[in-house]
Scaffold this active site. Structure first.
Site, PDB file in Angstrom:
ATOM      1  N   VAL A 157     -39.243  17.203  43.385  1.00 34.63           N
ATOM      2  CA  VAL A 157     -37.991  16.501  43.067  1.00 34.63           C
ATOM      3  C   VAL A 157     -36.958  17.456  42.474  1.00 34.63           C
ATOM      4  O   VAL A 157     -35.800  17.490  42.890  1.00 34.63           O
ATOM      5  CB  VAL A 157     -38.264  15.320  42.106  1.00 34.63           C
ATOM      6  N   GLU A 189     -40.884  12.799  50.316  1.00 33.11           N
ATOM      7  CA  GLU A 189     -41.308  14.121  50.757  1.00 33.11           C
ATOM      8  C   GLU A 189     -41.355  14.145  52.282  1.00 33.11           C
ATOM      9  O   GLU A 189     -41.724  13.163  52.921  1.00 33.11           O
ATOM     10  CB  GLU A 189     -42.685  14.466  50.178  1.00 33.11           C
ATOM     11  N   ASN A 199     -41.212   0.975  44.430  1.00 35.05           N
ATOM     12  CA  ASN A 199     -42.478   1.493  44.956  1.00 35.05           C
ATOM     13  C   ASN A 199     -43.506   0.381  45.124  1.00 35.05           C
ATOM     14  O   ASN A 199     -44.329   0.408  46.038  1.00 35.05           O
ATOM     15  CB  ASN A 199     -43.024   2.603  44.048  1.00 35.05           C
ATOM     16  N   PHE A 247     -42.075   0.124  57.103  1.00 38.02           N
ATOM     17  CA  PHE A 247     -43.240  -0.006  56.197  1.00 38.02           C
ATOM     18  C   PHE A 247     -44.159  -1.152  56.594  1.00 38.02           C
ATOM     19  O   PHE A 247     -44.670  -1.868  55.750  1.00 38.02           O
ATOM     20  CB  PHE A 247     -42.768  -0.167  54.733  1.00 38.02           C
ATOM     21  N   GLY A 264     -53.075   1.202  58.630  1.00 41.46           N
ATOM     22  CA  GLY A 264     -53.819   2.456  58.756  1.00 41.46           C
ATOM     23  C   GLY A 264     -54.762   2.636  57.580  1.00 41.46           C
ATOM     24  O   GLY A 264     -55.230   1.645  56.995  1.00 41.46           O
ATOM     25  N   CYS A 298     -46.764   9.415  44.317  1.00 40.72           N
ATOM     26  CA  CYS A 298     -45.941   8.355  43.711  1.00 40.72           C
ATOM     27  C   CYS A 298     -46.563   6.968  43.778  1.00 40.72           C
ATOM     28  O   CYS A 298     -46.874   6.389  42.737  1.00 40.72           O
ATOM     29  CB  CYS A 298     -44.563   8.345  44.347  1.00 40.72           C
ATOM     30  N   ARG A 313     -51.724  15.224  47.045  1.00 43.90           N
ATOM     31  CA  ARG A 313     -52.034  14.396  45.874  1.00 43.90           C
ATOM     32  C   ARG A 313     -52.343  12.960  46.330  1.00 43.90           C
ATOM     33  O   ARG A 313     -51.560  12.357  47.036  1.00 43.90           O
ATOM     34  CB  ARG A 313     -50.859  14.410  44.885  1.00 43.90           C
TER      35      ARG A 313
END
Ligand code: NAD
Length: 441
Positions: A11, A153, A209, A250, A254, A261, A329
């Site tokens: 970021v 990202e 989120n 969205f 999967g 995040c 991550r």
């Protein structure tokens, strides 16, 4: 404007470089000396499309500089951004130690009035606590701003340069005006700069989120049910996504979401709910479904090989948590690889850019292939975990020749079942059990 960016990760480095590109003077600060030394030589230790060029250009033109000296950055700036990590603590809350350290260091270095902008994702009330902490350390005036970041990202520069919206929370109208001025070049197309109070801005990031990850978990549950009832999730997705109240994004099932995040932020949100006496049942279900989805995937592999996975050769395509990043991550690949290794499988992995990060965690417990096709040599099965573009249009005939058994577990619903059936592959995916002809668009 004169800006310092504290924290030079995904970021901070993207934000700092983009702000410099708009003509601001930006000093990027990090406690990691090796990172700063590299950046000062124009070398970047993260993979983000377009970032190297942006950093090099602004560095060469003198608008972007790098230092470990926070005092230098703060005294030479009117706006201090804090963009350090807020990882998940053992108990699921957001760990604010980096934010607190950065805020204290700013307080001690202040030489006059500063605008302190918290870009890190922090729980509601953190900015008030940070302001209190700074007030105890300095006699200088300051204002605190919550400016959560929404970049993704893999497309971070485009997201920062052309944000769908900028959120700025602050109690001072003058500061809000300054922030509007700072972000004006990024919102020329008319996208809004939404100003609000600090707590709502902090909350907005977590709520954003949470709703995005809820959509993914919802679709994963629907896909798992499609597998049982013989419906095709692709058709269902098109049917519901074309409703403007839902929208098409969205909605792809999967192996579930990962990254630095979504998992940590929904975990922190759950803890914020608990701390305030309000269990967040929807958010908890989102997390549970997501964690379970790795198991659903491995169950498909177990079911195909009823004799067990011991000594089977399994190829893994894709290690990063999503395409176009080297970030692993909380990547689904990590959990899936661990589960397969625990059951005795021999794994050969390939990723276009995330191999070194993966190797730092998994060492030599897996083999690393130099390219996607080499990973398939003598494989009993292929698991596609991350949908990099280069895995989309592949040479299935060549794959079949290389593999010991032509079996594909598609963790991202990338391939066409009919084509793979025709070519003689055994194919598994999420919520597309096959059956009558595919519908048109
Ligand atoms: P990161 O781990 O990539 O980078 C953080 C950087 O801060 C590291 O380089 C670290 O060395 C540095 N740092 C830590 N303590 C410091 C200190 N006291 N002074 C100076 N530097 C310090 O983290 P990131 O992915 O860039 O995330 C930063 C924040 O932004 C987090 O709160 C995250 O939740 C949020 N965020 C991340 C993304 C994303 O896609 N990565 C998107 C939106 C928001």
């Amino acid at each position: 404007m004169k800006i310092c960016m504290i924290g030079t990760g995904y970021v901070g480095l993207v934000s700092g470089s983009c702000l410099a590109d708009m003509g601001n003077n930006v000093i990027c600060i990090d406690t990691n000396k090796a990172k700063i030394d590299k950046l000062s030589k124009g070398e970047i230790d993260i993979y983000e499309p377009g970032l190297s060029e942006l950093v090099r250009r602004n560095f060469a033109e003198g608008r972007l500089s790098f230092t470990t000296d926070l005092g230098h950055g703060v005294t030479n700036s009117q706006i201090c951004f804090i963009a350090v990590g807020t990882p998940q603590s053992e108990d699921g809350t957001a760990d604010l130690k980096h934010v607190s350290n950065a805020a204290l260091a700013v307080a001690r270095a202040m030489n006059d009035y500063k605008i302190i902008v918290v870009k890190s994702t922090v729980p509601v009330g953190s900015c008030d606590a940070i302001a209190e902490m700074i007030r105890k350390e300095t006699t200088h005036d300051f204002d605190i701003v919550s400016n959560p970041e929404f970049l993704m990202e893999g497309a971070a520069i485009d997201n920062f340069m052309k944000p769908e919206r900028v959120i700025v929370g602050c109690g001072s109208q003058t500061v809000l005006d300054t922030m509007r001025e700072l972000y004006a070049p990024f919102t020329r197309t008319g996208n809004p700069i939404l100003t609000m109070d600090v707590r709502s801005a902090e909350f907005s990031k977590y709520a954003a989120n949470a709703i995005l990850s809820t959509r993914i978990s919802f679709m994963n549950e629907m896909a798992n049910l499609c597998d049982r009832v013989g419906a095709d999730i692709d058709n269902v997705r098109r049917a519901i996504g074309s409703d403007s109240r839902v929208g098409p994004k969205f909605l792809f099932p999967g192996v579930g979401f990962g990254g630095s995040c979504f998992p940590k932020d929904i975990s922190a949100l759950i803890r914020i709910g608990e701390a305030n006496g309000l269990p967040l049942r929807v958010v908890k279900a989102t997390r549970d479904v997501n964690e379970g989805q790795r198991e659903v995937f491995v169950d498909k592999i177990r079911a195909h090989f009823p004799g067990g996975l011991d000594s089977l050769n399994i190829a893994i395509w894709g290690l990063s948590f999503k395409p176009n990043t080297d970030d692993i991550r909380e990547a689904p690949s990590r959990t899936i690889v661990r589960m397969l290794l625990d059951e005795g499988a021999r794994l050969t992995v390939f990723d276009p850019v995330a191999v070194e990060n993966f190797r730092a965690v998994f060492n030599d417990t897996v083999r690393y292939a130099p390219n996607a096709y080499d990973a398939l040599i003598d494989a009993d099965a292929l698991c596609l975990i991350t949908e990099w573009n280069e895995f989309r249009n592949v040479d299935f005939d060549r794959m079949k020749r290389l593999m010991r058994r032509p079996v594909i577990f598609d963790g991202r619903n990338q391939y066409n079942r009919r084509e793979l059936d025709r070519l003689g592959f055994t194919y598994y995916c999420f919520g597309r059990p096959g059956g009558p002809p595919e519908a048109g668009t």
